[in-house]
Design a protein around this motif. Structure first.
Motif, PDB file in Angstrom:
ATOM      1  N   ILE A  17      31.270  44.129  48.005  1.00 43.73           N
ATOM      2  CA  ILE A  17      31.902  43.694  46.576  1.00 43.73           C
ATOM      3  C   ILE A  17      31.994  42.222  46.781  1.00 43.73           C
ATOM      4  O   ILE A  17      31.632  41.520  45.935  1.00 43.73           O
ATOM      5  CB  ILE A  17      33.190  44.683  46.330  1.00 43.73           C
ATOM      6  CG1 ILE A  17      32.832  45.953  46.004  1.00 43.73           C
ATOM      7  CG2 ILE A  17      33.620  44.100  44.921  1.00 43.73           C
ATOM      8  CD1 ILE A  17      34.148  46.978  45.560  1.00 43.73           C
ATOM      9  N   VAL A  18      32.815  41.862  47.834  1.00 43.76           N
ATOM     10  CA  VAL A  18      33.113  40.175  47.855  1.00 43.76           C
ATOM     11  C   VAL A  18      31.622  39.745  48.096  1.00 43.76           C
ATOM     12  O   VAL A  18      31.443  38.756  47.392  1.00 43.76           O
ATOM     13  CB  VAL A  18      33.865  40.074  49.105  1.00 43.76           C
ATOM     14  CG1 VAL A  18      34.065  38.696  49.481  1.00 43.76           C
ATOM     15  CG2 VAL A  18      35.037  40.575  49.070  1.00 43.76           C
TER      16      VAL A  18
ATOM     17  N   GLY B 266      41.189  41.152  43.452  1.00 44.66           N
ATOM     18  CA  GLY B 266      40.939  42.269  42.008  1.00 44.66           C
ATOM     19  C   GLY B 266      40.568  43.737  42.798  1.00 44.66           C
ATOM     20  O   GLY B 266      41.188  44.651  42.100  1.00 44.66           O
ATOM     21  N   PRO B 267      39.428  43.901  43.290  1.00 45.57           N
ATOM     22  CA  PRO B 267      38.914  45.109  43.792  1.00 45.57           C
ATOM     23  C   PRO B 267      40.260  45.938  44.354  1.00 45.57           C
ATOM     24  O   PRO B 267      40.166  46.929  44.389  1.00 45.57           O
ATOM     25  CB  PRO B 267      37.919  44.898  44.625  1.00 45.57           C
ATOM     26  CG  PRO B 267      37.383  43.381  44.371  1.00 45.57           C
ATOM     27  CD  PRO B 267      38.550  42.790  43.696  1.00 45.57           C
TER      28      PRO B 267
ATOM     29  N   ARG C 241      27.867  36.350  45.852  1.00 46.38           N
ATOM     30  CA  ARG C 241      26.349  35.696  45.407  1.00 46.38           C
ATOM     31  C   ARG C 241      26.249  35.620  44.141  1.00 46.38           C
ATOM     32  O   ARG C 241      25.490  34.767  43.532  1.00 46.38           O
ATOM     33  CB  ARG C 241      25.356  37.081  45.963  1.00 46.38           C
ATOM     34  CG  ARG C 241      25.117  37.167  47.347  1.00 46.38           C
ATOM     35  CD  ARG C 241      24.025  37.808  47.618  1.00 46.38           C
ATOM     36  NE  ARG C 241      23.840  38.240  49.215  1.00 46.38           N
ATOM     37  CZ  ARG C 241      23.328  37.505  49.975  1.00 46.38           C
ATOM     38  NH1 ARG C 241      22.598  36.282  49.332  1.00 46.38           N
ATOM     39  NH2 ARG C 241      23.309  37.630  51.058  1.00 46.38           N
ATOM     40  N   ARG C 242      26.583  36.346  43.147  1.00 37.46           N
ATOM     41  CA  ARG C 242      26.376  36.323  41.862  1.00 37.46           C
ATOM     42  C   ARG C 242      26.901  35.255  41.321  1.00 37.46           C
ATOM     43  O   ARG C 242      26.586  34.318  40.195  1.00 37.46           O
ATOM     44  CB  ARG C 242      27.329  37.381  41.145  1.00 37.46           C
ATOM     45  CG  ARG C 242      26.284  37.988  40.094  1.00 37.46           C
ATOM     46  CD  ARG C 242      26.929  39.175  39.194  1.00 37.46           C
ATOM     47  NE  ARG C 242      26.422  40.363  39.574  1.00 37.46           N
ATOM     48  CZ  ARG C 242      26.882  41.390  39.252  1.00 37.46           C
ATOM     49  NH1 ARG C 242      27.948  41.279  38.629  1.00 37.46           N
ATOM     50  NH2 ARG C 242      26.312  42.518  39.689  1.00 37.46           N
TER      51      ARG C 242
ATOM     52  N   VAL D 246      34.209  38.278  38.649  1.00 37.12           N
ATOM     53  CA  VAL D 246      33.156  39.345  38.425  1.00 37.12           C
ATOM     54  C   VAL D 246      33.507  40.247  39.409  1.00 37.12           C
ATOM     55  O   VAL D 246      32.814  41.600  38.909  1.00 37.12           O
ATOM     56  CB  VAL D 246      31.897  38.555  38.856  1.00 37.12           C
ATOM     57  CG1 VAL D 246      30.840  39.418  39.177  1.00 37.12           C
ATOM     58  CG2 VAL D 246      31.544  37.336  37.834  1.00 37.12           C
ATOM     59  N   ALA D 247      34.090  40.008  40.422  1.00 40.55           N
ATOM     60  CA  ALA D 247      34.291  41.194  41.253  1.00 40.55           C
ATOM     61  C   ALA D 247      35.222  42.582  40.745  1.00 40.55           C
ATOM     62  O   ALA D 247      34.979  43.525  41.405  1.00 40.55           O
ATOM     63  CB  ALA D 247      35.250  40.625  42.664  1.00 40.55           C
ATOM     64  N   THR D 248      36.062  42.058  39.704  1.00 39.97           N
ATOM     65  CA  THR D 248      36.438  43.335  39.467  1.00 39.97           C
ATOM     66  C   THR D 248      35.848  44.139  38.333  1.00 39.97           C
ATOM     67  O   THR D 248      36.055  45.071  37.650  1.00 39.97           O
ATOM     68  CB  THR D 248      37.909  42.905  38.422  1.00 39.97           C
ATOM     69  OG1 THR D 248      37.508  41.946  37.490  1.00 39.97           O
ATOM     70  CG2 THR D 248      38.961  42.607  39.385  1.00 39.97           C
ATOM     71  N   ALA D 249      34.461  43.567  38.212  1.00 38.77           N
ATOM     72  CA  ALA D 249      33.315  44.568  37.337  1.00 38.77           C
ATOM     73  C   ALA D 249      34.040  44.840  35.767  1.00 38.77           C
ATOM     74  O   ALA D 249      34.133  45.790  35.349  1.00 38.77           O
ATOM     75  CB  ALA D 249      33.188  45.841  37.920  1.00 38.77           C
TER      76      ALA D 249
END
Lengths: 447, 261
Positions: free
Chosen positions: B133-134, B117-118, B139-140, B172-175
Motif C-alpha cells: 500500500i505504501v 492511515g491504512p 508511486r501514485r 491516497v493511501a487510505t483509499a
C-alpha cells in the motif's frame, strides 16, 4: 548636498566615516543597555557563587568523619553471663555493660601504642561517641561468637574530637568548653599520630538514621533520603498521570465555556497557593478525616501531589498548545479519531515539555518543607521505613525537614550536618534537572 | 444565481443544497448549492476570504473541529447526507481525504507517514500488504523513485514539494473516494507546483478531486469544472473553459480580468 550637511533634517546625507550625533546617541544607549544586562547577570552569578561557597564551606566537612580504632576485649563474663552465646539471652545485657569495655579497650589500646594519657576514665569515655556503645552491642549481638575475643572496632569519635580535626574546635575554645578539655585534644592528636585515629569519608552520613541532640557525630540522612525518595515516587505516580490526563482533557476535548474558564483560573490560582495551606489541608483530610498515619511518606506524597498538580497541568497545557495545529488537522483529515490524533501525534510532540514541567514540579516538591511540618514529618525517626508499598505508611522524615530540624539544635556540629544535608539536597535537584535536560534532548532529537 | 451550480453533465458525486456556514456571528457561506461530478477535477476560485476553503472543509466535516462554526443545509456524497446524526465524521474522513495548504507531514518516518492511515483503518492484512500500500501510494504521488531508499528517514526532512507529495500519498493511501485539496501549491515553487499539478491530473482517474486555489492559471490548467466564490456566495459554476472565456456574471468577469480580488 551642501544643504544636507548643514542639517536640514535628512538622515544619511553626511559622510559615512563620521557618525552623526543621532547615531552616536543610539549607540551609547545600546552600550548602556548592555552594561545593565551584564551587571544584572553578574549580580546573579555572584549571589550564586556566594551561596555555593558558604554552603560548601559549612557543609563539606559533614562528609568526613573521625573514627578511632580500638581493640575491645569482649569479656564473656560480662556480656554473656549464661555462657550459651545465645543472642536472645545476650540481648538482656544493656549498653550499660558495654560502655566500660570500650573505655578499657581504649585505655589498653593507648597504652599499647605507648602513649601517655593524662586523662581520667570519664574523659576517655567522653572521647568516644555514645552511639559507639550501641553500635558495638549490635555488632556483638549479630556475631555472638566474637564474645571472649579481643576484636578491633572502628568507633565514632565524639562530636568535639571530630570537630577538632575539622578546625571547629581548638585548644583555645576547649579551655572554655565544658564538653571537652585540651588534654583530650592532645591525646586525640597523639592517637592520630599513632594512626589509631583517622578521618575518612563519612558513609554513615548518607545511610545512618538521625542521631539524638547529643550525638551529632552519629546523625545521618538515611531515613530522610528514603522518605524523600518514597514521596517523590508517590508524587510521580499520582501527579503525572492525573496532571497529563487533566491537561489533555482541558486542552483538546473540553468545550470552551464558562465552566472551563472557571477551572482554568482556579488551576492558575492553585499554583500560587502557599504550600503551608496544602499542609493544613493534608492534616485535615488525609490524617484527621481519612485516618492515614502521621509522619508517613504516603501523606507527604499526597500533599505534595496536590501541590505539584497545578505546575504539571500548566506546563503540560503549554506543551500541548505549542504543538502546531496542522499536525492535528493532518491526523483528523486522515480519519483519525480525536483520541488517536492526540495519542499518536500530539502527545509525543508535547512529551519533552511535559517531562520538563513534571521534573520541575518534582524538584519543587522535593525542596518543600512547610506542608511536611504540619503533617508531622518533623518527628525524630530512627527506624528505616520498610520497602514500598508498606514503607509508604511507616514514619519517615524528608531531606528539607531534616535540614530544618538540624538547624534548630544546639550543638554547633549540627550546623555542619545541616550544611552537608543541603549539599545532598542540591545534588538531588541537580540530578533531577540533568535528567530533565537529558530527556528533553532525547525526545527532541528524534527528528 | 446560486442555482448556477446545478448544471449537470456527469453523475454527481457530491451534492450540496442550500449550505450556510456561520463562524460565530459571521455568515461565511451563503446558500451554496453545487453538484460535483466523479472523476473530475473541480476548482474553487475566488478572492481571499470568499469562503472557498470554508466550503471545502464542510465536505469532510473538518469544520466540526472549530467550536464556533455551524453548518446548515444539505451535503450528500453518493446520496448520503454526511451531516446525518448517524454519520461518524471519522468514518467520513476516511472516505474524503484532504491535503492542506501547508505541507504537514507527521514528524515520523516517510514510511510511517504513509502507513498511518491504512494502520488506523486496518486496511492492511500484514506487513507485506502494508508495504504494498505504501509503495503504490508513493508511486501514485510520483514520489516513490525519490524516496524508495530512505523510507525510514523523517518525512520532515524532505523538500517542500516532496513533503506536499508525501501528504498527497498519505491521503491516497487510505483509499478515499474524494480528495479535497486546500491550496496545495501555495507553499511550493513553480517546479514542485508543476509536479503536483501533473499528479492532480492523474488522480482524477480514480477520485473526485476538489481543489481550492488562488491561482486562476492553475485552475485553468488542472480543472475541468470551476466554481467562483465571492463574499460567501457561489457566483458562477461551470465548465472551466467556459468560465474563463465567457463568464456570465459580471463579478466573475471582473475577477478573472483582475479587477477585483
Amino acid at each position: 548636498m551642501t544643504d544636507a550637511t548643514r542639517g536640514n533634517g535628512r538622515a544619511g546625507q553626511g559622510s559615512l566615516l563620521v557618525s552623526d550625533a543621532r547615531t552616536a546617541r543610539r549607540n551609547a544607549a545600546e552600550r548602556r543597555f548592555r552594561i545593565y544586562g551584564l551587571l544584572a547577570v553578574s549580580i546573579g552569578i555572584v549571589a550564586l557563587v556566594v551561596l555555593l561557597v558558604s554552603i560548601l564551606a559549612n557543609g563539606a566537612s559533614a562528609f568526613r568523619q573521625t573514627t578511632i580504632r580500638i581493640d575491645v576485649p569482649l569479656d564473656a563474663a560480662r556480656l554473656d553471663p549464661s555462657g550459651t552465646r545465645d543472642p536472645a539471652a545476650m540481648a538482656g545485657v544493656t549498653t550499660f555493660r558495654y560502655a566500660p569495655l570500650l573505655r578499657e579497650g581504649l585505655a589498653a589500646t593507648i597504652a599499647a601504642a605507648g602513649i601517655e594519657a593524662e586523662v581520667d576514665d570519664r574523659a576517655l569515655d567522653e572521647m568516644i561517641s555514645d552511639e559507639s556503645v550501641a553500635q558495638l552491642r549490635r555488632h556483638v549481638l549479630a556475631n555472638p561468637d566474637l564474645v571472649g575475643q579481643t576484636v578491633p572496632v572502628e568507633v565514632l569519635a565524639s562530636g568535639r574530637i571530630d570537630g577538632f580535626f575539622k578546625g571547629r574546635v581548638t585548644y583555645a575554645s576547649a579551655e572554655l568548653d565544658s564538653n571537652v578539655t585540651p588534654e583530650q585534644l592532645r591525646l586525640a592528636e597523639e592517637l592520630r599520630n599513632a594512626e589509631l585515629l583517622r578521618t575518612g569519608f563519612n558513609w554513615r552520613f548518607l545511610t545512618a538514621p538521625d542521631g539524638s541532640d547529643t550525638r551529632p557525630e552519629a546523625a545521618g540522612l538515611g531515613v530522610a533520603i528514603l522518605g524523600s525518595i518514597y514521596m517523590m515516587l508517590i508524587v510521580l505516580a499520582l501527579a503525572l498521570p492525573i496532571g497529563v490526563a487533566a491537561s489533555i482533557y482541558l486542552e483538546e476535548f473540553a468545550p470552551q465555556n464558562r465552566w472551563t474558564d472557571v477551572i482554568e483560573v482556579n488551576i492558575s490560582n492553585l499554583a500560587a497557593v502557599p504550600s503551608i495551606v496544602f499542609g493544613i489541608l493534608g492534616l485535615a483530610i488525609f490524617i484527621n478525616f481519612m485516618g492515614l498515619p502521621q509522619s508517613a511518606p504516603i501523606v507527604g506524597g499526597l500533599v505534595l501531589t496536590l501541590m505539584t498538580l497545578p505546575t504539571i497541568i500548566i506546563a503540560t497545557r503549554a506543551a500541548l498548545k505549542a504543538v502546531p495545529p496542522s499536525i492535528r488537522d493532518a491526523a483528523l483529515g486522515l480519519g483519525a479519531s480525536k483520541m488517536q490524533s492526540v495519542l499518536h501525534h500530539v502527545l509525543p510532540l508535547a512529551m519533552p515539555g511535559i517531562l520538563t514541567g513534571t521534573i520541575i514540579g518534582l524538584a519543587q516538591a522535593l525542596g518543600e518543607t512547610a506542608p511536611l511540618l504540619l503533617i508531622g514529618m518533623v518527628a525524630f525517626v530512627r527506624e528505616y521505613p520498610d520497602a514500598p508499598p508498606d514503607g509508604f505508611f511507616d514514619p519517615a522524615t524528608a531531606l528539607p525537614v531534616q535540614i530544618y530540624n538540624w538547624t534548630q539544635r544546639a550543638d554547633p556540629a549540627f550546623v555542619e550536618r545541616a550544611g552537608g544535608a543541603i549539599i545532598v539536597l542540591l545534588l538531588f535537584l541537580l540530578a533531577m534537572n540533568l535528567t530533565a535536560i537529558f530527556l528533553r534532548r532525547r525526545f527532541e532529537r528524534r527528528w | 444565481m446560486n442555482d448556477t451550480g446545478l448544471t449537470d453533465t456527469a453523475p454527481a458525486k457530491i451534492t450540496a443544497r442550500g449550505v450556510q456556514v456561520y463562524y460565530g456571528g459571521t455568515h461565511a457561506i451563503k446558500d451554496v448549492s453545487v453538484d460535483i461530478p466523479d472523476n473530475t477535477v473541480t476548482a474553487f476560485i475566488g478572492p481571499s476570504g470568499c469562503g472557498k476553503s470554508t466550503f471545502l472543509r464542510c465536505i469532510n466535516r473538518m469544520n466540526d473541529t472549530i467550536a464556533v462554526a455551524r453548518v446548515e443545509g444539505d451535503i450528500r456524497i453518493d446520496g448520503e447526507d454526511i451531516y446525518d446524526r448517524r454519520v461518524d465524521p471519522v468514518q467520513l474522513r476516511a472516505k474524503v481525504g484532504m491535503v492542506f495548504q501547508k505541507p504537514n507531514p507527521f514528524p515520523k518516518s516517510i514510511y510511517d507517514n504513509v502507513a498511518y492511515g491504512p494502520r488506523i483503518h486496518g486496511l492492511a492484512k500484514d506487513r507485506a500488504d502494508l508495504d504494498g500500500i505504501v509503495e503504490s501510494a508513493l508511486r501514485r504521488a510520483a514520489l516513490w523513485e525519490e524516496v524508495k531508499d530512505r523510507l525510514a528517514q523523517p518525512g520532515t526532512g524532505l523538500s517542500g514539494g516532496q513533503q506536499q507529495r508525501l501528504c498527497i500519498a498519505r491521503a491516497v493511501a487510505t483509499a478515499p473516494e474524494v480528495l479535497l485539496m486546500d491550496e496545495p501549491c501555495s507553499a511550493l515553487d513553480p517546479i514542485a507546483t508543476a509536479q503536483v499539478e501533473e499528479l492532480i491530473d492523474e488522480l482524477k482517474q480514480n477520485y473526485s478531486v476538489v481543489i481550492v486555489t488562488h491561482s486562476m492559471q492553475q485552475a485553468a490548467r488542472v480543472s475541468q469544472r470551476t466554481a467562483f466564490f465571492h463574499l460567501g456566495h457561489l457566483v458562477e459554476y461551470g465548465e472551466t473553459g467556459r468560465i474563463f472565456t465567457s463568464p456570465e456574471d459580471p463579478r466573475t468577469e471582473s475577477y478573472i480580468s483582475g479587477r477585483i480580488g
